[in-house]
Motif scaffolding. Structure first.
Motif, PDB file in Angstrom:
ATOM      1  N   VAL A 150      54.347  43.325  37.157  1.00  0.00           N
ATOM      2  CA  VAL A 150      53.894  42.321  38.187  1.00  0.00           C
ATOM      3  C   VAL A 150      53.290  42.886  39.448  1.00  0.00           C
ATOM      4  N   ILE A 151      52.183  42.273  39.828  1.00  0.00           N
ATOM      5  CA  ILE A 151      51.361  42.775  41.299  1.00  0.00           C
ATOM      6  C   ILE A 151      51.692  41.452  42.239  1.00  0.00           C
ATOM      7  N   GLU A 152      52.033  41.868  43.393  1.00  0.00           N
ATOM      8  CA  GLU A 152      52.184  40.708  44.394  1.00  0.00           C
ATOM      9  C   GLU A 152      51.022  41.204  45.397  1.00  0.00           C
ATOM     10  N   VAL A 153      50.440  39.897  45.693  1.00  0.00           N
ATOM     11  CA  VAL A 153      48.940  39.928  46.369  1.00  0.00           C
ATOM     12  C   VAL A 153      49.202  39.439  47.767  1.00  0.00           C
ATOM     13  N   TYR A 154      48.895  40.232  48.933  1.00  0.00           N
ATOM     14  CA  TYR A 154      49.250  39.630  50.174  1.00  0.00           C
ATOM     15  C   TYR A 154      47.801  39.397  50.975  1.00  0.00           C
ATOM     16  N   LEU A 155      47.387  38.432  51.572  1.00  0.00           N
ATOM     17  CA  LEU A 155      45.975  38.407  52.395  1.00  0.00           C
ATOM     18  C   LEU A 155      46.471  38.411  53.999  1.00  0.00           C
ATOM     19  N   LEU A 156      45.636  38.840  54.667  1.00  0.00           N
ATOM     20  CA  LEU A 156      45.803  38.702  56.070  1.00  0.00           C
ATOM     21  C   LEU A 156      45.181  37.472  56.618  1.00  0.00           C
ATOM     22  N   GLU A 157      45.811  36.858  57.220  1.00  0.00           N
ATOM     23  CA  GLU A 157      45.523  35.486  57.728  1.00  0.00           C
ATOM     24  C   GLU A 157      45.862  35.150  59.312  1.00  0.00           C
ATOM     25  N   LYS A 170      50.042  38.672  31.932  1.00  0.00           N
ATOM     26  CA  LYS A 170      49.103  37.819  31.053  1.00  0.00           C
ATOM     27  C   LYS A 170      48.210  37.244  31.946  1.00  0.00           C
ATOM     28  N   ASP A 171      48.191  37.508  33.175  1.00  0.00           N
ATOM     29  CA  ASP A 171      47.604  36.753  34.207  1.00  0.00           C
ATOM     30  C   ASP A 171      46.090  37.670  34.642  1.00  0.00           C
ATOM     31  N   VAL A 172      45.337  37.029  35.054  1.00  0.00           N
ATOM     32  CA  VAL A 172      44.000  37.641  35.658  1.00  0.00           C
ATOM     33  C   VAL A 172      44.052  37.489  37.019  1.00  0.00           C
ATOM     34  N   ILE A 173      43.714  38.730  37.721  1.00  0.00           N
ATOM     35  CA  ILE A 173      43.751  38.439  39.520  1.00  0.00           C
ATOM     36  C   ILE A 173      42.256  38.564  39.965  1.00  0.00           C
ATOM     37  N   LYS A 174      41.959  37.709  40.774  1.00  0.00           N
ATOM     38  CA  LYS A 174      40.777  37.604  41.438  1.00  0.00           C
ATOM     39  C   LYS A 174      41.058  38.640  42.707  1.00  0.00           C
ATOM     40  N   VAL A 175      40.357  39.469  43.069  1.00  0.00           N
ATOM     41  CA  VAL A 175      40.155  40.507  44.119  1.00  0.00           C
ATOM     42  C   VAL A 175      39.597  39.774  45.365  1.00  0.00           C
ATOM     43  N   ASN A 176      40.175  39.126  46.258  1.00  0.00           N
ATOM     44  CA  ASN A 176      39.880  38.631  47.377  1.00  0.00           C
ATOM     45  C   ASN A 176      38.474  39.209  48.081  1.00  0.00           C
ATOM     46  N   ILE A 177      38.507  40.533  48.467  1.00  0.00           N
ATOM     47  CA  ILE A 177      37.783  41.045  49.170  1.00  0.00           C
ATOM     48  C   ILE A 177      36.550  41.230  48.642  1.00  0.00           C
ATOM     49  N   LEU A 178      36.228  40.991  47.076  1.00  0.00           N
ATOM     50  CA  LEU A 178      35.121  41.415  46.331  1.00  0.00           C
ATOM     51  C   LEU A 178      34.904  40.060  45.767  1.00  0.00           C
ATOM     52  N   SER A 179      33.538  39.647  45.852  1.00  0.00           N
ATOM     53  CA  SER A 179      33.328  38.263  45.632  1.00  0.00           C
ATOM     54  C   SER A 179      33.645  37.816  44.015  1.00  0.00           C
ATOM     55  N   ASP A 180      33.182  38.877  43.236  1.00  0.00           N
ATOM     56  CA  ASP A 180      33.462  38.113  41.921  1.00  0.00           C
ATOM     57  C   ASP A 180      34.153  39.458  40.936  1.00  0.00           C
ATOM     58  N   LEU A 181      34.812  39.853  41.478  1.00  0.00           N
ATOM     59  CA  LEU A 181      35.842  40.916  40.652  1.00  0.00           C
ATOM     60  C   LEU A 181      37.245  40.352  40.316  1.00  0.00           C
ATOM     61  N   GLU A 182      37.424  40.117  38.751  1.00  0.00           N
ATOM     62  CA  GLU A 182      38.584  39.662  38.575  1.00  0.00           C
ATOM     63  C   GLU A 182      39.420  40.768  37.594  1.00  0.00           C
ATOM     64  N   ILE A 183      40.547  40.957  37.487  1.00  0.00           N
ATOM     65  CA  ILE A 183      40.946  41.980  36.638  1.00  0.00           C
ATOM     66  C   ILE A 183      41.969  41.502  35.639  1.00  0.00           C
ATOM     67  N   ASP A 184      41.740  41.602  34.447  1.00  0.00           N
ATOM     68  CA  ASP A 184      42.875  41.115  33.334  1.00  0.00           C
ATOM     69  C   ASP A 184      44.050  42.322  33.373  1.00  0.00           C
ATOM     70  N   LEU A 185      45.155  41.809  33.696  1.00  0.00           N
ATOM     71  CA  LEU A 185      46.260  42.867  33.868  1.00  0.00           C
ATOM     72  C   LEU A 185      46.738  43.467  32.437  1.00  0.00           C
ATOM     73  N   LYS A 186      46.393  42.970  31.481  1.00  0.00           N
ATOM     74  CA  LYS A 186      46.589  43.443  30.281  1.00  0.00           C
ATOM     75  C   LYS A 186      46.098  44.959  29.998  1.00  0.00           C
ATOM     76  N   ASN A 187      44.932  44.978  30.934  1.00  0.00           N
ATOM     77  CA  ASN A 187      44.123  46.253  30.937  1.00  0.00           C
ATOM     78  C   ASN A 187      44.553  47.323  31.848  1.00  0.00           C
ATOM     79  N   VAL A 188      45.675  46.880  32.784  1.00  0.00           N
ATOM     80  CA  VAL A 188      46.259  47.591  33.616  1.00  0.00           C
ATOM     81  C   VAL A 188      47.748  47.982  33.159  1.00  0.00           C
ATOM     82  N   PHE A 189      48.550  46.978  32.724  1.00  0.00           N
ATOM     83  CA  PHE A 189      49.938  47.158  31.961  1.00  0.00           C
ATOM     84  C   PHE A 189      49.503  47.401  30.613  1.00  0.00           C
TER      85      PHE A 189
END
Length: 201
Positions: A150-157, A170-189
């Protein structure tokens, strides 16, 4: 962790005198960790995350780096190294300001930092580094748990970290600081987690 040689404080200038290959992380002059050997699970996850970021960022303005690399959180290139008392070695960072990339270290906060948990580092990553990354102004912080996948994502607000979510294999993460990068976590785990682990963070 107690300080090395019972010193009250350590500066970056002192640290640079250490033998090559001997590393530590320091917050407010206090040694919080010595760099341990990484487990195969840790290495796999870091490798795959680095590949995802590096492939996307090739030819772009931002760059990604992996540990070991010193990140001097609150400093500038002109800062006297005798006055640097906060440096860390995140597992993975993304830096979008080339002026922060020095020949030997990163000067100032990266745009994104990711830490991969282990039983020996979880407290630092979840509390000590969390607070310092927030204070330094790192825009996005990932806490990666390779055991539970699991990955916990925190954004500075407004200067405070807000948890955006928890993302599983099973999820896909959107990288918030990069406009169009999404990472399928099956490729990480890459390997499905066992139902139980002897040690969890």
């Amino acid at each position: 962790m107690s300080l090395i040689d019972n010193r009250e404080e350590m500066t970056y200038a002192e640290y640079l005198k250490w033998d090559e290959g001997k590393r530590c992380e320091v917050l407010d002059g206090q040694v919080i960790s010595m760099t341990p050997a990484r487990t195969p699970d840790h290495q796999r996850v870091l490798r795959e995350l680095a590949v995802e970021f590096a492939m996307y960022l090739r030819g772009k303005e931002c760059e990604t780096f992996t540990s070991p690399i010193d990140v001097c959180l609150f400093d500038k290139k002109k800062t006297d190294i005798n006055k640097i008392k906060n440096w860390v070695q995140p597992d993975l960072i993304v830096v979008c300001d080339e002026n922060k990339i020095d020949n030997k270290r990163i000067i100032g906060p990266p745009d994104l930092a990711a830490e991969i948990l282990s039983p020996s580092t979880a407290k630092n990553d979840r509390i000590l580094k969390f607070n310092k990354y927030e204070e330094a102004g790192i825009k996005e912080y990932w806490i990666v748990d390779p055991y539970n996948q699991v990955i916990e994502v925190y954004l500075l607000e407004d200067g405070t970290y807000q948890r955006q979510g928890m993302f599983f294999r099973k999820d896909v993460i959107k990288v918030n600081i990069l406009s169009d990068l999404e990472i399928d976590l099956k490729n990480v785990f890459l390997i499905e987690a066992e139902e139980e682990y002897e040690d969890k963070v």
